[in-house]
Scaffold this active site. Structure first.
Site, mmCIF file in Angstrom:
data_model
loop_
_atom_site.group_PDB
_atom_site.id
_atom_site.type_symbol
_atom_site.label_atom_id
_atom_site.label_comp_id
_atom_site.label_asym_id
_atom_site.label_seq_id
_atom_site.Cartn_x
_atom_site.Cartn_y
_atom_site.Cartn_z
ATOM 1 N N ARG A 35 38.147 41.185 33.225
ATOM 2 C CA ARG A 35 39.187 42.085 33.736
ATOM 3 C C ARG A 35 40.584 41.595 33.344
ATOM 4 N NH1 ARG A 35 41.134 43.381 39.470
ATOM 5 N NH2 ARG A 35 42.047 45.465 39.212
ATOM 6 N N ASN B 110 46.876 46.253 43.482
ATOM 7 C CA ASN B 110 45.905 46.813 42.558
ATOM 8 C C ASN B 110 45.264 45.750 41.692
ATOM 9 O OD1 ASN B 110 48.211 48.223 43.191
ATOM 10 N ND2 ASN B 110 47.772 49.843 41.730
ATOM 11 N N HIS C 66 32.243 47.832 34.558
ATOM 12 C CA HIS C 66 32.062 47.863 36.010
ATOM 13 C C HIS C 66 30.607 47.663 36.415
ATOM 14 C CE1 HIS C 66 36.141 50.124 36.595
ATOM 15 N NE2 HIS C 66 36.282 48.866 36.248
ATOM 16 N N HIS D 282 43.309 43.730 31.224
ATOM 17 C CA HIS D 282 44.685 43.969 31.684
ATOM 18 C C HIS D 282 45.694 43.399 30.698
ATOM 19 C CE1 HIS D 282 44.145 45.116 36.177
ATOM 20 N NE2 HIS D 282 43.142 45.553 35.467
HETATM 21 C C1 HEM Z 1 38.745 53.136 32.944
HETATM 22 C C2 HEM Z 1 39.725 52.740 33.710
HETATM 23 C C3 HEM Z 1 39.581 51.609 34.683
HETATM 24 C C4 HEM Z 1 39.962 51.642 35.988
HETATM 25 C C5 HEM Z 1 40.632 52.806 36.707
HETATM 26 C C6 HEM Z 1 39.609 50.371 36.558
HETATM 27 C C7 HEM Z 1 39.864 50.011 37.873
HETATM 28 C C8 HEM Z 1 39.362 48.885 38.478
HETATM 29 C C9 HEM Z 1 39.540 48.555 39.869
HETATM 30 C C10 HEM Z 1 40.342 49.368 40.872
HETATM 31 C C11 HEM Z 1 38.861 47.423 40.103
HETATM 32 C C12 HEM Z 1 38.699 46.706 41.433
HETATM 33 C C13 HEM Z 1 39.949 45.964 41.820
HETATM 34 C C14 HEM Z 1 39.839 45.498 43.247
HETATM 35 O O1 HEM Z 1 39.747 46.363 44.133
HETATM 36 O O2 HEM Z 1 39.839 44.288 43.477
HETATM 37 C C15 HEM Z 1 38.251 47.017 38.863
HETATM 38 C C16 HEM Z 1 37.477 45.905 38.711
HETATM 39 C C17 HEM Z 1 37.003 45.471 37.503
HETATM 40 N N1 HEM Z 1 37.261 46.039 36.270
HETATM 41 FE FE1 HEM Z 1 38.064 47.852 35.953
HETATM 42 N N2 HEM Z 1 39.033 49.600 35.603
HETATM 43 C C18 HEM Z 1 38.996 50.299 34.432
HETATM 44 C C19 HEM Z 1 38.532 49.865 33.222
HETATM 45 C C20 HEM Z 1 38.051 48.585 33.008
HETATM 46 C C21 HEM Z 1 37.798 48.025 31.712
HETATM 47 C C22 HEM Z 1 38.100 48.718 30.390
HETATM 48 C C23 HEM Z 1 37.302 46.772 31.918
HETATM 49 C C24 HEM Z 1 36.895 45.742 30.922
HETATM 50 C C25 HEM Z 1 36.490 46.000 29.701
HETATM 51 C C26 HEM Z 1 37.221 46.585 33.351
HETATM 52 C C27 HEM Z 1 36.684 45.481 33.959
HETATM 53 C C28 HEM Z 1 36.634 45.298 35.322
HETATM 54 C C29 HEM Z 1 35.897 44.215 35.951
HETATM 55 C C30 HEM Z 1 35.006 43.203 35.240
HETATM 56 C C31 HEM Z 1 36.146 44.302 37.322
HETATM 57 C C32 HEM Z 1 35.629 43.370 38.432
HETATM 58 C C33 HEM Z 1 36.591 42.225 38.619
HETATM 59 C C34 HEM Z 1 36.113 41.175 39.614
HETATM 60 O O3 HEM Z 1 34.979 41.207 40.070
HETATM 61 O O4 HEM Z 1 36.936 40.311 39.947
HETATM 62 N N3 HEM Z 1 37.710 47.693 33.974
HETATM 63 N N4 HEM Z 1 38.583 47.920 37.886
HETATM 64 C C1 NAG Z 2 44.706 51.105 44.670
HETATM 65 C C2 NAG Z 2 46.110 50.758 44.982
HETATM 66 O O1 NAG Z 2 46.346 49.941 45.843
HETATM 67 N N1 NAG Z 2 47.040 51.387 44.260
HETATM 68 C C3 NAG Z 2 48.452 51.069 44.391
HETATM 69 C C4 NAG Z 2 48.892 50.178 43.238
HETATM 70 O O2 NAG Z 2 50.263 49.913 43.291
HETATM 71 C C5 NAG Z 2 51.082 51.044 43.200
HETATM 72 C C6 NAG Z 2 52.515 50.571 43.159
HETATM 73 O O3 NAG Z 2 52.713 49.454 43.969
HETATM 74 C C7 NAG Z 2 50.778 51.960 44.380
HETATM 75 O O4 NAG Z 2 51.552 53.139 44.279
HETATM 76 C C8 NAG Z 2 49.305 52.327 44.381
HETATM 77 O O5 NAG Z 2 48.973 53.112 45.513
#
Ligand code: HEM
Ligand code: NAG
Ligand code: NAG
Ligand code: NAG
Ligand code: NAG
Ligand code: NAG
Ligand code: NAG
Length: 326
Positions: free
Chosen positions: A64, A96, A195, A68
């Protein structure tokens, strides 16, 4: 003549300034071939594997962080920079971003500096470590990482918005952001498959559990799964509670994510959104096959790892991944 020359010069300068690096600017084994440091990549893998053996959640964390990094200002390790003074860096974009694993990158960097001081970039270390951490359970690399990235000197929290999709994004938003990085629908669907490992905080999806404020859940979410999530997440959401994104297999890098999405058990609205476009919905079904998923994931990771890279004379090799060189 002079006019033509200076216009020509101007055009060339523009091209030089505007051109951002891409995957084709990187090569396999950069440090072995061009920097006389053949040990670099092996050492990264050795340290990463030792760490993942003790903490299997590291694969998700580092993957992740690498994502980012690449989506915000290119894969230039800008995500690793700490805030200096009043300049908030990318990693301040909380809640986030809930990112982790930075100490592991520091440790790898320290070990690599001992062997090849001032040679190996933090951006390459991050790309390699993410690959190696995810690949550890397979004992072979799940994708290739070409190298030669340099480190950037700028990290701004204000760059994050607009470059990273949110878990509430709809298909068009996801598709537009990915296209702006030269990533197509196949890449979007395959990379979302990341994911299949890792966890999310309740705040990233809890609005789906009380969708219109009447206690109802998002109609695009499987009702049993919604009930399961409600039991996991306290109301109001507790900032520390996390839920596995691919329930029952948060540590195994497989294609279950796609079966889950197809059963309306994708955790985020952005996961569910992949079913709202007919082309992408078809790809979701194709990727239920592990071979189809892994083949495209390998390609898409190589593309993602090349987003706007700094190469050649651009950027620097940071001494410490958290601060720009003096
Ligand atoms: C398509 C759009 C994407 C969105 C909207 C998204 C959003 C998120 C969110 C909200 C989380 C959880 C954060 C939290 O609540 O702690 C997450 C976790 C994660 N994302 Fe995505 N993500 C996206 C694409 C990706 C991509 C492209 C990758 C890597 C190639 C990725 C890898 C991961 C991984 C591995 C986690 C888990 C992290 C952990 O366990 O610490 N994501 N993502
Ligand atoms: C999922 C989440 O917490 N989204 C927030 C991420 O941060 C922006 C800016 O601080 C907020 O507007 C989102 O609601
Ligand atoms: C803050 O960011 C700006 C723009 O990138 C940069 O010029 C300046 O040196 C930074 N200041 C600090 C204290 O890092
Ligand atoms: C749903 O949200 C509304 C409005 O924010 C709130 O009043 C209500 O208590 C919530 N219901 C549940 C079951 O969480
Ligand atoms: C959140 O939940 C955890 C355990 O589930 C608990 O230890 C912690 O105190 C809770 N935090 C808050 C702010 O309620
Ligand atoms: C996870 O495991 C439980 C019990 O073992 C099972 O009921 C559930 O269907 C599984 N969930 C998924 C998404 O496979
Ligand atoms: C699916 O998304 C692609 C890319 O955004 C778009 O070109 C296409 O028109 C969409 N298809 C449908 C049926 O919405």
């Amino acid at each position: 003549m002079r006019f033509v020359l200076s216009v020509g010069f101007l055009l060339i300068s523009l091209v030089v300034v505007v051109k951002a690096g891409s995957a084709s600017d990187l090569i396999p084994n950069f440090y072995k071939i061009t920097r006389n440091c053949p040990q670099a990549e092996k050492l990264v893998r050795q340290v990463t594997w030792a760490k993942v053996r003790k903490d299997p959640t590291l694969g998700a964390k580092l993957l992740r962080v690498h994502y980012h990094d690449c989506f915000v200002r290119g894969c230039d390790a800008s995500i690793l920079l700490d805030t200096v003074g009043t300049n908030q860096s990318e990693k301040e974009a909380r809640p986030n971003l809930t990112l982790g694993g930075f100490e592991v990158i520091d440790e790898i960097k320290t070990r690599v500096e001992r062997v090849c001081p001032g040679i190996v970039s933090c951006a390459d270390i991050l790309a390699l470590a993410a690959r190696d951490a995810v690949s550890f359970p397979f004992k072979k690399s799940l994708w290739d990482v070409d190298t030669g990235r340099k480190d950037g000197r700028v990290s701004l929290v204000s760059d994050v918005t607009g470059n990273l999709p949110s878990p509430f994004s709809d298909f068009q938003t996801l598709s537009n952001i990915f296209l702006s990085k030269d990533l197509d629908i196949n890449d979007l669907v395959a990379l979302s498959g990341a994911h299949t490992i890792g966890v999310a905080h309740c705040s990233s999806f809890s609005r789906r559990l009380n969708f219109t404020g009447k206690g109802d859940s998002d109609p695009s979410l499987d009702p049993d799964y919604a009930a399961f999530l409600k039991r996991q997440c306290p109301n109001p959401p507790n900032a520390t509670t996390t839920v596995g994104m691919d329930p029952n297999s948060t540590l195994s890098f497989d294609s279950h994510y796609f079966s889950a999405v197809n059963r309306n058990q994708g955790l985020f609205q952005s996961d569910a959104a992949l079913l709202t476009n007919t082309t992408s919905a078809k790809i979701v079904t194709q990727f239920e096959s592990p071979a189809a998923f892994l083949t495209q994931f390998r390609r898409s990771m190589m593309k993602m790892g090349g987003i706007q890279v700094l190469v050649g004379d651009e950027g620097e090799i940071r001494k410490n991944c958290r601060v720009v060189n003096p």
